[in-house]
Write an enzyme that holds these catalytic residues in place. Sequence first.
Site, PDB file in Angstrom:
ATOM      1  CG  HIS A 101       4.793  -0.809   1.824  1.00  0.00           C
ATOM      2  ND1 HIS A 101       5.506   0.299   1.868  1.00  0.00           N
ATOM      3  CD2 HIS A 101       5.803  -1.850   2.568  1.00  0.00           C
ATOM      4  CE1 HIS A 101       6.598   0.275   2.472  1.00  0.00           C
ATOM      5  NE2 HIS A 101       6.625  -1.331   2.920  1.00  0.00           N
ATOM      6  CG  ASP A 103       9.227  -4.119   2.305  1.00  0.00           C
ATOM      7  OD1 ASP A 103      10.125  -2.990   2.443  1.00  0.00           O
ATOM      8  OD2 ASP A 103       8.445  -3.756   2.942  1.00  0.00           O
ATOM      9  CD  GLU A 205       8.979   0.724   5.163  1.00  0.00           C
ATOM     10  OE1 GLU A 205       8.065   0.447   5.796  1.00  0.00           O
ATOM     11  OE2 GLU A 205       9.469   0.263   4.199  1.00  0.00           O
ATOM     12  CG  HIS A 232      11.183   2.294   9.054  1.00  0.00           C
ATOM     13  ND1 HIS A 232      11.639   1.456   9.657  1.00  0.00           N
ATOM     14  CD2 HIS A 232      10.461   1.828   8.398  1.00  0.00           C
ATOM     15  CE1 HIS A 232      11.366   0.185   9.645  1.00  0.00           C
ATOM     16  NE2 HIS A 232      10.210   0.223   8.691  1.00  0.00           N
ATOM     17  CG  HIS A 274       6.651   3.165   9.638  1.00  0.00           C
ATOM     18  ND1 HIS A 274       7.008   2.276  10.695  1.00  0.00           N
ATOM     19  CD2 HIS A 274       6.676   2.526   8.526  1.00  0.00           C
ATOM     20  CE1 HIS A 274       7.090   1.219  10.045  1.00  0.00           C
ATOM     21  NE2 HIS A 274       7.163   1.263   8.648  1.00  0.00           N
ATOM     22  CG  HIS A 295       3.115  -0.398   5.283  1.00  0.00           C
ATOM     23  ND1 HIS A 295       3.478   0.975   5.034  1.00  0.00           N
ATOM     24  CD2 HIS A 295       3.943  -0.918   5.961  1.00  0.00           C
ATOM     25  CE1 HIS A 295       4.847   1.154   5.390  1.00  0.00           C
ATOM     26  NE2 HIS A 295       5.111  -0.040   6.279  1.00  0.00           N
ATOM     27  CG  ASP A 367       5.138  -4.685   5.433  1.00  0.00           C
ATOM     28  OD1 ASP A 367       6.099  -4.313   4.368  1.00  0.00           O
ATOM     29  OD2 ASP A 367       5.227  -4.632   6.525  1.00  0.00           O
TER      30      ASP A 367
END
Length: 385
Positions: A101, A103, A205, A232, A274, A295, A367
């Site tokens: 993961h 971003d 995500e 999420h 999540h 994550h 992350d």
Amino acid sequence: TDNSSQAELGDAMKNDDTALLTDEENRTTQWGHGKNTRKIAVMGGIGAIVVVLICAILGYSLTRSSSHHPQDDDPNAFVNHADPLEHAKYLQRLYPLTDGHNDLPWAYRDLVNNNVSALNIRRNLSGMTQTDIPRLRAGQVGAQIWSVYVSCGMTPWAVQATMEQIDVVYRMVEMYPDTFQLVTTVAQLGQAFNGGKIASLIGMEGGHSINSSLGTLRMFRQLGAAYMTLTHTCSTPWAQSANDNSGSVIGLTALGRQVVLEMNKIGMMVDLSHVAPKTMHDALDTVKAPVIFSHSNAYTLCPVVRNVPDDVLLRLPKNGGVVMVVFYNAFVCPAAKLPNCTMDDLVAHIDYMVKLIGVDHVGIGSDFDGVSSNTLVQGLYDVST
């Protein structure tokens, strides 16, 4: 991708067997004694040993070839295997260090409004991003799943926004073809790694990105999405988020189970980071293939809603799934210890889960570029670490 490629990945996803660790890997999973050895395991050895399990879920044979050794490429590559860091770096040349993961696509949107050419990631962009090519190479990243996150606030136009983020990944790979290769099949992942490129996968995500449409889900898979996180921070009409404060316990609805089964059918990994614990259990009751937590950490060591309870972790060996530890300090250390959250604390999560469910089921999902640098575990500030 063509139908044969989809079928190949779909067949791999339906195989519940994870790849066996090699003797080399088994030797390195002996964590050693003392803090320094354990920290080195996080920086290098863990990446080479357990993060590659995402490739095992995809059905990829992790060794380059039965006869390949780094010495074949570089006569100066002989290493002291008694040194944990040298040995870890050696393993990373043989096996793809895979981060579940990252971003960076969101950083493109946030910093330059998705103008890919405006952000030169051939340069070290420390202070601006946590990811760039020099630091990816320094960290010996072999495969990266790029998150195409869009916020819950974008829900009315989340489908469009997610497509724009996928477009960012496509254009980034196109701009740096000597570094990245977009992969959607097992064969492509192996080709990229063997060719010295960073295999680039796409992860969605949040289920709000499909607007409750199975057709949209299928088209995102066609565009290359390898996984989708079911929620999420907002619940969808068919899956409950860990951050749902409604007081109800919903888990997956009938449509949610359809979504999960459709993901299995089309060769798309089900990501349970999540989501609420009931959603985790409902998904595990439904799936026909291994799941991932892209994550997340262990709830027992850091009791926040984003982490994974033991009763869920204990179901992963039978399912064949993987939980990838995240570097965000609030998911690593209890609030009373923040911000003094160290690599020892992160390794504690790894050790705990390895002992509870086995090394086959633990990986890394950093992350990076999804959280600010001052909220990362100390010493793990960017992709080079």
